[in-house]
Design a protein around this motif. Structure first.
Motif, PDB file in Angstrom:
ATOM      1  N   LEU A  76       0.827  -1.207   0.000  1.00  0.00           N
ATOM      2  CA  LEU A  76       0.000   0.000   0.000  1.00  0.00           C
ATOM      3  C   LEU A  76       0.861   1.257   0.000  1.00  0.00           C
ATOM      4  CD1 LEU A  76      -2.874  -1.015   2.439  1.00  0.00           C
ATOM      5  CD2 LEU A  76      -2.942  -0.880  -0.067  1.00  0.00           C
ATOM      6  N   ASP A  77       1.948   1.235   0.763  1.00  0.00           N
ATOM      7  CA  ASP A  77       2.875   2.377   0.758  1.00  0.00           C
ATOM      8  C   ASP A  77       3.491   2.555  -0.624  1.00  0.00           C
ATOM      9  OD1 ASP A  77       2.292   2.884   3.422  1.00  0.00           O
ATOM     10  OD2 ASP A  77       4.049   1.792   4.166  1.00  0.00           O
ATOM     11  N   ARG A  78       3.776   1.456  -1.286  1.00  0.00           N
ATOM     12  CA  ARG A  78       4.321   1.517  -2.641  1.00  0.00           C
ATOM     13  C   ARG A  78       3.302   2.112  -3.617  1.00  0.00           C
ATOM     14  NH1 ARG A  78       8.051  -1.508  -6.069  1.00  0.00           N
ATOM     15  NH2 ARG A  78       7.890  -0.424  -8.054  1.00  0.00           N
ATOM     16  N   THR A  79       2.029   1.780  -3.449  1.00  0.00           N
ATOM     17  CA  THR A  79       1.006   2.345  -4.331  1.00  0.00           C
ATOM     18  C   THR A  79       0.909   3.856  -4.157  1.00  0.00           C
ATOM     19  OG1 THR A  79      -0.834   1.944  -2.800  1.00  0.00           O
ATOM     20  CG2 THR A  79      -0.361   0.211  -4.406  1.00  0.00           C
ATOM     21  N   VAL A  80       1.161   4.338  -2.934  1.00  0.00           N
ATOM     22  CA  VAL A  80       1.201   5.785  -2.705  1.00  0.00           C
ATOM     23  C   VAL A  80       2.436   6.373  -3.375  1.00  0.00           C
ATOM     24  CG1 VAL A  80       1.430   7.610  -0.960  1.00  0.00           C
ATOM     25  CG2 VAL A  80      -0.128   5.684  -0.555  1.00  0.00           C
ATOM     26  N   ALA A  81       3.592   5.768  -3.127  1.00  0.00           N
ATOM     27  CA  ALA A  81       4.858   6.278  -3.677  1.00  0.00           C
ATOM     28  C   ALA A  81       4.829   6.311  -5.207  1.00  0.00           C
ATOM     29  CB  ALA A  81       6.021   5.409  -3.190  1.00  0.00           C
ATOM     30  N   ASP A  82       4.157   5.337  -5.816  1.00  0.00           N
ATOM     31  CA  ASP A  82       4.105   5.277  -7.277  1.00  0.00           C
ATOM     32  C   ASP A  82       2.915   6.026  -7.871  1.00  0.00           C
ATOM     33  OD1 ASP A  82       6.433   3.819  -7.269  1.00  0.00           O
ATOM     34  OD2 ASP A  82       5.523   1.925  -7.873  1.00  0.00           O
TER      35      ASP A  82
END
Length: 183
Positions: free
Chosen positions: A146-152
């Protein structure tokens, strides 16, 4: 708070801590006068949460599709049991009856329910708190994703923040309670 939906597995998993947390959640919901709303099955974590609520003097409402009543073996000693036709009806009915959602460990079904209610919350179709109990780090990798989906750039930070994360039963009940105090 009157009722909370609990999403969790229809199996026990391999680590006894998951069942211990399910039973603890059920006991503490009953002690706090919180009705359990859940999928209506009699086995696994879901059955044990329901049994713990009932054995502690609490109330339990199950919602189960007719086709799953035999597969998951519908729990037959609940306070109330609703039979519906589809999984979509099940999920909708469960959240209609609740003031919050808690997810314990589980598989595809649990993750499906969790992500669908998060999408509903993001779209303002549901306004209650949504929390996970990240016991034994069960949800660590999902949270990283989920953090990666924010970062990307695929998920807004404010929508990522819709998922409350607790590491214990006491913490999750506190987070759900604080949500409603702040509204």
């Amino acid at each position: 708070m009157q009722s909370i939906v609990v999403y969790c597995a229809s199996s026990l998993g391999v680590n006894p801590i998951y069942n211990e947390v399910a039973v603890e959640l059920g006991e503490k919901m009953a002690a706090n006068g919180i009705r359990l709303i859940y999928g209506g099955g009699g086995f696994g974590l879901m059955g044990n949460v329901a049994n713990a609520v009932l054995q502690s003097g609490g109330e339990v409402t199950g919602v189960i599709p007719n086709f799953l009543a035999d597969l998951e073996v519908a729990h037959n000693t609940l306070t109330e049991l609703h039979f519906v036709e589809t999984m979509h009806e099940r999920k909708f009915k469960m959240v209609q009856l609740s003031k919050g959602v808690i997810a314990l460990p589980g598989g595809y079904g649990t993750l499906d329910e969790l992500f669908e209610i998060l999408a509903w919350r993001q779209l303002k179709l549901y306004d209650g708190p949504i929390a996970i109990v990240n016991i034994n780090g069960f949800y660590d990798l999902m949270l990283q994703q989920l953090d990666r989906t924010v970062a990307d750039g695929f998920l807004k930070a404010e929508n990522r923040a819709l998922l409350l994360v607790a590491n214990s039963v006491d913490e999750v009940l506190k987070l759900i309670g604080e949500f409603w105090e702040g509204v």
